[in-house]
Design an enzyme around this catalytic site. Structure first.
Site, PDB file in Angstrom:
ATOM      1  N   SER A   1       0.847  -1.198   0.000  1.00 27.70           N
ATOM      2  CA  SER A   1       0.000   0.000   0.000  1.00 27.70           C
ATOM      3  C   SER A   1       0.878   1.242   0.000  1.00 27.70           C
ATOM      4  O   SER A   1       1.671   1.416  -0.925  1.00 27.70           O
ATOM      5  CB  SER A   1      -0.944  -0.035   1.216  1.00 27.70           C
ATOM      6  OG  SER A   1      -1.843   1.049   1.190  1.00 27.70           O
ATOM      7  N   THR A   2       0.794   2.080   1.023  1.00 24.80           N
ATOM      8  CA  THR A   2       1.555   3.333   1.047  1.00 24.80           C
ATOM      9  C   THR A   2       3.055   3.062   0.915  1.00 24.80           C
ATOM     10  O   THR A   2       3.622   2.283   1.667  1.00 24.80           O
ATOM     11  CB  THR A   2       1.304   4.094   2.352  1.00 24.80           C
ATOM     12  OG1 THR A   2      -0.103   4.245   2.532  1.00 24.80           O
ATOM     13  CG2 THR A   2       1.960   5.465   2.323  1.00 24.80           C
TER      14      THR A   2
ATOM     15  N   HIS B   1      -2.856  -0.993  -3.182  1.00 23.12           N
ATOM     16  CA  HIS B   1      -4.013  -0.140  -2.926  1.00 23.12           C
ATOM     17  C   HIS B   1      -3.927   1.106  -3.792  1.00 23.12           C
ATOM     18  O   HIS B   1      -3.061   1.948  -3.601  1.00 23.12           O
ATOM     19  CB  HIS B   1      -4.070   0.264  -1.451  1.00 23.12           C
ATOM     20  CG  HIS B   1      -4.299  -0.897  -0.531  1.00 23.12           C
ATOM     21  ND1 HIS B   1      -4.029  -0.844   0.809  1.00 23.12           N
ATOM     22  CD2 HIS B   1      -4.792  -2.139  -0.759  1.00 23.12           C
ATOM     23  CE1 HIS B   1      -4.329  -2.001   1.372  1.00 23.12           C
ATOM     24  NE2 HIS B   1      -4.782  -2.810   0.432  1.00 23.12           N
TER      25      HIS B   1
ATOM     26  N   ASP C   1      -4.122  -5.059   6.087  1.00 23.98           N
ATOM     27  CA  ASP C   1      -4.529  -5.871   4.946  1.00 23.98           C
ATOM     28  C   ASP C   1      -3.392  -6.808   4.570  1.00 23.98           C
ATOM     29  O   ASP C   1      -2.252  -6.375   4.402  1.00 23.98           O
ATOM     30  CB  ASP C   1      -4.895  -4.959   3.770  1.00 23.98           C
ATOM     31  CG  ASP C   1      -5.511  -5.726   2.612  1.00 23.98           C
ATOM     32  OD1 ASP C   1      -6.115  -6.799   2.861  1.00 23.98           O
ATOM     33  OD2 ASP C   1      -5.416  -5.259   1.467  1.00 23.98           O
TER      34      ASP C   1
ATOM     35  N   MET D   1      -0.033   1.085   5.207  1.00 19.05           N
ATOM     36  CA  MET D   1      -0.805   1.301   6.426  1.00 19.05           C
ATOM     37  C   MET D   1      -1.794   0.162   6.629  1.00 19.05           C
ATOM     38  O   MET D   1      -2.211  -0.506   5.681  1.00 19.05           O
ATOM     39  CB  MET D   1      -1.582   2.616   6.333  1.00 19.05           C
ATOM     40  CG  MET D   1      -0.730   3.854   6.396  1.00 19.05           C
ATOM     41  SD  MET D   1      -1.728   5.358   6.479  1.00 19.05           S
ATOM     42  CE  MET D   1      -2.358   5.437   4.804  1.00 19.05           C
TER      43      MET D   1
END
Length: 354
Positions: free
Chosen positions: A176-177, A203, A298, A295
């Site tokens: 993600s991030t 994401h 998940d 973050m």
């Protein structure tokens, strides 16, 4: 002490709305605003904000050049705002490559509404970005110490037994991030003759994943494409889950992916848990999974399902993550087989699969 925010945007309306939203939360304080990239650079140096929110299209100096200058002169976490278009996606990826930590869609309609959900999302993202480690797409020197030699297994007679290498039928990566640059680092190290298929979950909004897949495909020796329903799993081909959808691994037709709308109750679309969970059923004990920077949590439940079938779970090391959220969730659950620095993940994957 509140997080100090510098708001940069050439739209007076957008600046005012962001200032109102941030100032309404006691954890944030807006220490200044700027309406172009040059002014942003000057104010970063004079005000020393903890985080900068940055628009792209601005007079005098655009957001990408401003980010690059900030990272060179006074590195500061930057949250980029961009339009939900294919061109906006390419601009955002350029900004991330220049050193921005994360991005959010710039939607005037959403920001105009007095929506508690939108406000919370903005504040949470700014707080998260303010805490990130700045790598500017590169890993800090201290993160480069290799951690890739496994401990030998020794019997009660003192005989060292080498690990048995299991066959890898599928490589699954979730992030993600900080993920776009991390994935670029990892996938660019895989050889053209890579002998396993890959599925990637990053994401991202729907408008962004096609441009991101194209960028990865242009810099990697393997093939990278945005997944479409029914795409077959093929050696040396990485399928990137499309934004706003769920990607599931399906054993039919020799192995393919299904692209579905998915359950609206899920926080993430695409979700690492969904893709990893489906892979655990299709290739029990034969998946090499990697959870990287991001973050939240998940991927934790998906790796639990993989682990229960005998598949391997790797996570990115804390020192080399932009945000040690998703990998930390896997580590705390006791599911990680190995913790690897970002710069070594690609070569490790290549060795495991070869």
């Amino acid at each position: 002490m509140p997080v100090k925010v510098l708001v940069v945007d050439d739209s007076g309306f957008f600046r005012r709305r962001l200032v109102e939203i941030f100032e309404a939360d006691p954890r944030l304080t807006v220490i200044g605003t700027a309406n172009n990239g040059k002014e942003a650079i000057d104010k970063v140096q004079s005000l020393s904000p903890d985080v900068v929110t940055m628009d792209y299209e601005m007079p005098v100096l655009n957001g990408i050049d401003a980010v690059a200058n900030i990272m060179e002169i006074k590195p500061t976490p930057v949250l980029m705002f961009s339009s939900l278009t294919h061109e906006g996606a390419k601009v955002t990826l350029d900004a991330l490559e220049a050193g921005a930590v994360d991005f959010m869609p710039k939607n005037f309609e959403d920001i105009s509404r007095d929506s508690a959900v939108v406000k919370r999302a903005l504040v949470d993202r700014v707080l998260a970005v303010a805490k990130t480690r700045l790598t500017g797409g590169r890993v800090p020197i201290e993160a480069l110490a290799p951690r890739e030699v496994p401990k030998p297994i020794v019997t009660d007679r003192g005989v060292i037994i080498p690990r048995v290498r299991k066959r890898v039928s599928l490589v699954a990566i979730g992030t993600s991030t900080g993920g776009p640059m991390a994935l670029q680092t990892v996938l660019s190290k895989l050889p053209k003759d890579f002998s396993a298929p890959l599925v990637l979950v990053q994401h991202m909004p729907a408008a962004f994943t096609s441009a991101f897949a194209d960028r990865l495909n242009n810099i990697c020796q393997i093939t990278v494409k945005e997944a479409q329903d029914g795409d077959r799993l093929q050696a040396g081909v990485a399928l990137l889950a499309p934004g706003g959808k769920q990607m599931m691994v399906d054993p039919r037709n020799g192995g393919c992916v299904r692209i579905l709308d998915g359950d609206e109750r899920l926080n993430y679309k695409p979700s690492v848990d969904v893709t990893f969970g489906s892979a655990s059923k299709c290739y029990p004990g034969k998946v090499l999974s990697v959870v990287m920077t991001g973050m939240g949590a998940d991927g934790r439940e998906g790796t639990r399902m993989l682990k229960n079938t005998g598949s391997r779970v790797w996570i990115q090391s804390e020192d080399s993550c932009v945000i040690y959220g998703m990998p930390m969730a896997v580590e705390k659950a006791g599911l990680a087989d190995d913790i690897i620095d970002l710069q070594h993940i690609g070569e490790r994957i290549a060795r495991e699969v070869s």
